[in-house]
Design an enzyme around this catalytic site. Sequence first.
Site, PDB file in Angstrom:
ATOM      1  N   HIS A 227       0.878  -1.191   0.000  1.00  0.00           N
ATOM      2  CA  HIS A 227       0.000   0.000   0.000  1.00  0.00           C
ATOM      3  C   HIS A 227       0.906   1.230   0.000  1.00  0.00           C
ATOM      4  CE1 HIS A 227      -3.457   2.445   0.601  1.00  0.00           C
ATOM      5  NE2 HIS A 227      -3.796   2.129   1.842  1.00  0.00           N
ATOM      6  N   HIS A 266      -2.046  -2.538  -9.514  1.00  0.00           N
ATOM      7  CA  HIS A 266      -3.082  -1.955  -8.651  1.00  0.00           C
ATOM      8  C   HIS A 266      -4.237  -2.926  -8.542  1.00  0.00           C
ATOM      9  CE1 HIS A 266      -5.884   0.958  -6.950  1.00  0.00           C
ATOM     10  NE2 HIS A 266      -4.795   1.632  -6.607  1.00  0.00           N
ATOM     11  N   ASP A 317       2.488   5.714  -6.730  1.00  0.00           N
ATOM     12  CA  ASP A 317       3.741   5.714  -5.970  1.00  0.00           C
ATOM     13  C   ASP A 317       4.968   5.749  -6.873  1.00  0.00           C
ATOM     14  OD1 ASP A 317       2.583   5.673  -3.435  1.00  0.00           O
ATOM     15  OD2 ASP A 317       2.224   3.524  -3.571  1.00  0.00           O
ATOM     16  N   ARG A 342      -3.501  11.710   3.104  1.00  0.00           N
ATOM     17  CA  ARG A 342      -4.633  10.776   3.169  1.00  0.00           C
ATOM     18  C   ARG A 342      -5.460  10.945   4.442  1.00  0.00           C
ATOM     19  NH1 ARG A 342      -5.711   6.078   0.237  1.00  0.00           N
ATOM     20  NH2 ARG A 342      -4.942   7.333  -1.516  1.00  0.00           N
TER      21      ARG A 342
HETATM   22  N1  ACO Z   1       5.325  -6.753  -9.736  1.00  0.00           N
HETATM   23  C1  ACO Z   1       5.316  -7.994 -10.272  1.00  0.00           C
HETATM   24  N2  ACO Z   1       4.186  -8.672 -10.517  1.00  0.00           N
HETATM   25  C2  ACO Z   1       3.029  -8.062 -10.206  1.00  0.00           C
HETATM   26  C3  ACO Z   1       2.967  -6.785  -9.675  1.00  0.00           C
HETATM   27  C4  ACO Z   1       4.174  -6.117  -9.432  1.00  0.00           C
HETATM   28  N3  ACO Z   1       4.198  -4.893  -8.899  1.00  0.00           N
HETATM   29  N4  ACO Z   1       1.682  -6.445  -9.465  1.00  0.00           N
HETATM   30  C5  ACO Z   1       0.954  -7.471  -9.878  1.00  0.00           C
HETATM   31  N5  ACO Z   1       1.763  -8.469 -10.326  1.00  0.00           N
HETATM   32  C6  ACO Z   1       1.359  -9.752 -10.860  1.00  0.00           C
HETATM   33  C7  ACO Z   1       1.247 -10.756  -9.734  1.00  0.00           C
HETATM   34  O1  ACO Z   1       2.451 -11.447  -9.501  1.00  0.00           O
HETATM   35  C8  ACO Z   1       0.162 -11.661 -10.251  1.00  0.00           C
HETATM   36  O2  ACO Z   1       0.694 -12.506 -11.212  1.00  0.00           O
HETATM   37  P1  ACO Z   1       0.257 -14.045 -11.290  1.00  0.00           P
HETATM   38  O3  ACO Z   1      -1.212 -14.016 -11.589  1.00  0.00           O
HETATM   39  O4  ACO Z   1       1.120 -14.604 -12.362  1.00  0.00           O
HETATM   40  O5  ACO Z   1       0.545 -14.616  -9.920  1.00  0.00           O
HETATM   41  C9  ACO Z   1      -0.779 -10.716 -10.990  1.00  0.00           C
HETATM   42  O6  ACO Z   1       0.044  -9.622 -11.397  1.00  0.00           O
HETATM   43  C10 ACO Z   1      -1.899 -10.197 -10.098  1.00  0.00           C
HETATM   44  O7  ACO Z   1      -1.318  -9.574  -8.974  1.00  0.00           O
HETATM   45  P2  ACO Z   1      -1.911  -9.606  -7.525  1.00  0.00           P
HETATM   46  O8  ACO Z   1      -0.830  -9.314  -6.537  1.00  0.00           O
HETATM   47  O9  ACO Z   1      -2.721 -10.841  -7.302  1.00  0.00           O
HETATM   48  O10 ACO Z   1      -2.929  -8.417  -7.632  1.00  0.00           O
HETATM   49  P3  ACO Z   1      -3.497  -7.608  -6.448  1.00  0.00           P
HETATM   50  O11 ACO Z   1      -4.666  -6.910  -6.965  1.00  0.00           O
HETATM   51  O12 ACO Z   1      -3.674  -8.435  -5.241  1.00  0.00           O
HETATM   52  O13 ACO Z   1      -2.253  -6.637  -6.131  1.00  0.00           O
HETATM   53  C11 ACO Z   1      -0.919  -4.826  -5.646  1.00  0.00           C
HETATM   54  C12 ACO Z   1      -2.258  -5.296  -6.236  1.00  0.00           C
HETATM   55  C13 ACO Z   1      -0.784  -5.335  -4.197  1.00  0.00           C
HETATM   56  C14 ACO Z   1      -0.884  -3.321  -5.625  1.00  0.00           C
HETATM   57  C15 ACO Z   1       0.231  -5.399  -6.506  1.00  0.00           C
HETATM   58  O14 ACO Z   1       0.119  -4.916  -7.827  1.00  0.00           O
HETATM   59  C16 ACO Z   1       1.608  -5.080  -5.935  1.00  0.00           C
HETATM   60  O15 ACO Z   1       2.089  -5.782  -5.048  1.00  0.00           O
HETATM   61  N6  ACO Z   1       2.233  -3.961  -6.411  1.00  0.00           N
HETATM   62  C17 ACO Z   1       3.502  -3.527  -5.859  1.00  0.00           C
HETATM   63  C18 ACO Z   1       3.276  -2.685  -4.614  1.00  0.00           C
HETATM   64  C19 ACO Z   1       2.733  -1.316  -4.931  1.00  0.00           C
HETATM   65  O16 ACO Z   1       3.213  -0.630  -5.815  1.00  0.00           O
HETATM   66  N7  ACO Z   1       1.728  -0.886  -4.142  1.00  0.00           N
HETATM   67  C20 ACO Z   1       1.125   0.428  -4.296  1.00  0.00           C
HETATM   68  C21 ACO Z   1      -0.354   0.315  -4.520  1.00  0.00           C
HETATM   69  S1  ACO Z   1      -1.077   1.872  -5.037  1.00  0.00           S
HETATM   70  C22 ACO Z   1      -1.001   2.925  -3.724  1.00  0.00           C
HETATM   71  O17 ACO Z   1      -0.937   2.555  -2.579  1.00  0.00           O
HETATM   72  C23 ACO Z   1      -0.996   4.417  -4.058  1.00  0.00           C
END
Ligand code: ACO
Length: 375
Positions: A227, A266, A317, A342
């Site tokens: 997050h 996201h 971010d 926020r």
């Molecule tokens: N890097 C690598 N792979 C990713 C990323 C990433 N940043 N984001 C998503 N994926 C991939 C996952 O590995 C997954 O692949 P798979 O289906 O082969 O296993 C697929 O995309 C779906 O990802 P999930 O993590 O299941 O999606 P979710 O909706 O739960 O995650 C999240 C969203 C937590 C933001 C994720 O994209 C992530 O961890 N991003 C990095 C952290 C980040 O930047 N957070 C900021 C959020 S925005 C904010 O707070 C302003």
Amino acid sequence: MTTQTQAAPEIRKGLAGVVVDTTAISKVNPETNSLLYRGYPVQELAAGCSFEEVAYLLWHGELPTEVELAAFQRDERAQRELAGNVRATIDSLPKSAHPMDVVRTAVSVIGANDPATADSSRSSNLAKSVRLFAQLPAVVAYDQRRRRGQELVPAREDLDYAENFLWMTFGEVPAPVVVDAFRVSLILYAEHSFNASTFTARVITSTLADLYSAVVGAIGALKGPLHGGANEAVMHVFDEIGSADKAEAWLEQALAEKRKIMGFGHRVYKNGDSRVPSMKAALDTLVAHYDRPDLAALYDNLEHAMVSRKNIQPNLDYPSGPAYHLMGFDTEIFTPLFVASRVTGWTAHIMEQLEANALIRPLSAYNGPDERHLA
Ligand code: ACO
């Protein structure tokens, strides 16, 4: 006797796709890639409003008139200094403590100081929201300064919120282009419907706990790198990569190690975060102002590699991390900056939750051992 087999309950891990309540505060539409605060596109607010106006909009549902804005600014500017025991508590914390732990602790002390903590009327919660809004810059600025061995800089009532925040952090008001980029980041970070930290605040509020408790919990939720902690993590990634020419190889290696790439992806937006273009434009102005094409090249190369390799777009971010770095904030201070912004959205949601409260208490499907007994 026949036993009826019950259908297994549908489990939505991470509450993905679950609609738990209504809100009039903001609307996220991933299909049109839009984000509205009280009906206004966030890009328009970022282009034409002060952060004070946006805070007022989130709390009251309408932008302030000139008279309302002047009254709000008087109230806010008069409350910018920290009480002695808040400063003393910050001083007592080790410099090794993460700044998110410091800001969380400071909010606890601000709450404990308030004789009206238990008053959950809208007028009292609004007053608390303004107090936190006014004092968080002092908490964050003082924390960065004490880590650098610098004295606290007193607030200035002649400056607006963004200018004063930078003044208290750096002891000078930077060039207008820097203040403007900071203002834009604050507006973009202010609100985003039922994200994890806001939902945390609403869960805590639903038990009828006080506003400060809900904000403290929200800060805890925001700290995680999935997050708010991602803006700090993006800068660590940039440091790890080092230079633009290494971005692609670094990404290959990181993906091979199954690392999550911070600043990308996201839960709601799958085709790009609606806030990124405004923040990227602000970052571009900072890159030009500070003459840092090297940073811009690293940014572009990593984004290009991630999009072509995984088709996963940057989130807010990603541009805000390097933007805060260029402004001169220490990396660990980035997520507390997110808190200062926020807190407006959190407190708007706390007040909305109380308007039609229902205790938030979901169910779980038990998968432990069958019933058993002590021998
Ligand atoms: N890097 C690598 N792979 C990713 C990323 C990433 N940043 N984001 C998503 N994926 C991939 C996952 O590995 C997954 O692949 P798979 O289906 O082969 O296993 C697929 O995309 C779906 O990802 P999930 O993590 O299941 O999606 P979710 O909706 O739960 O995650 C999240 C969203 C937590 C933001 C994720 O994209 C992530 O961890 N991003 C990095 C952290 C980040 O930047 N957070 C900021 C959020 S925005 C904010 O707070 C302003």
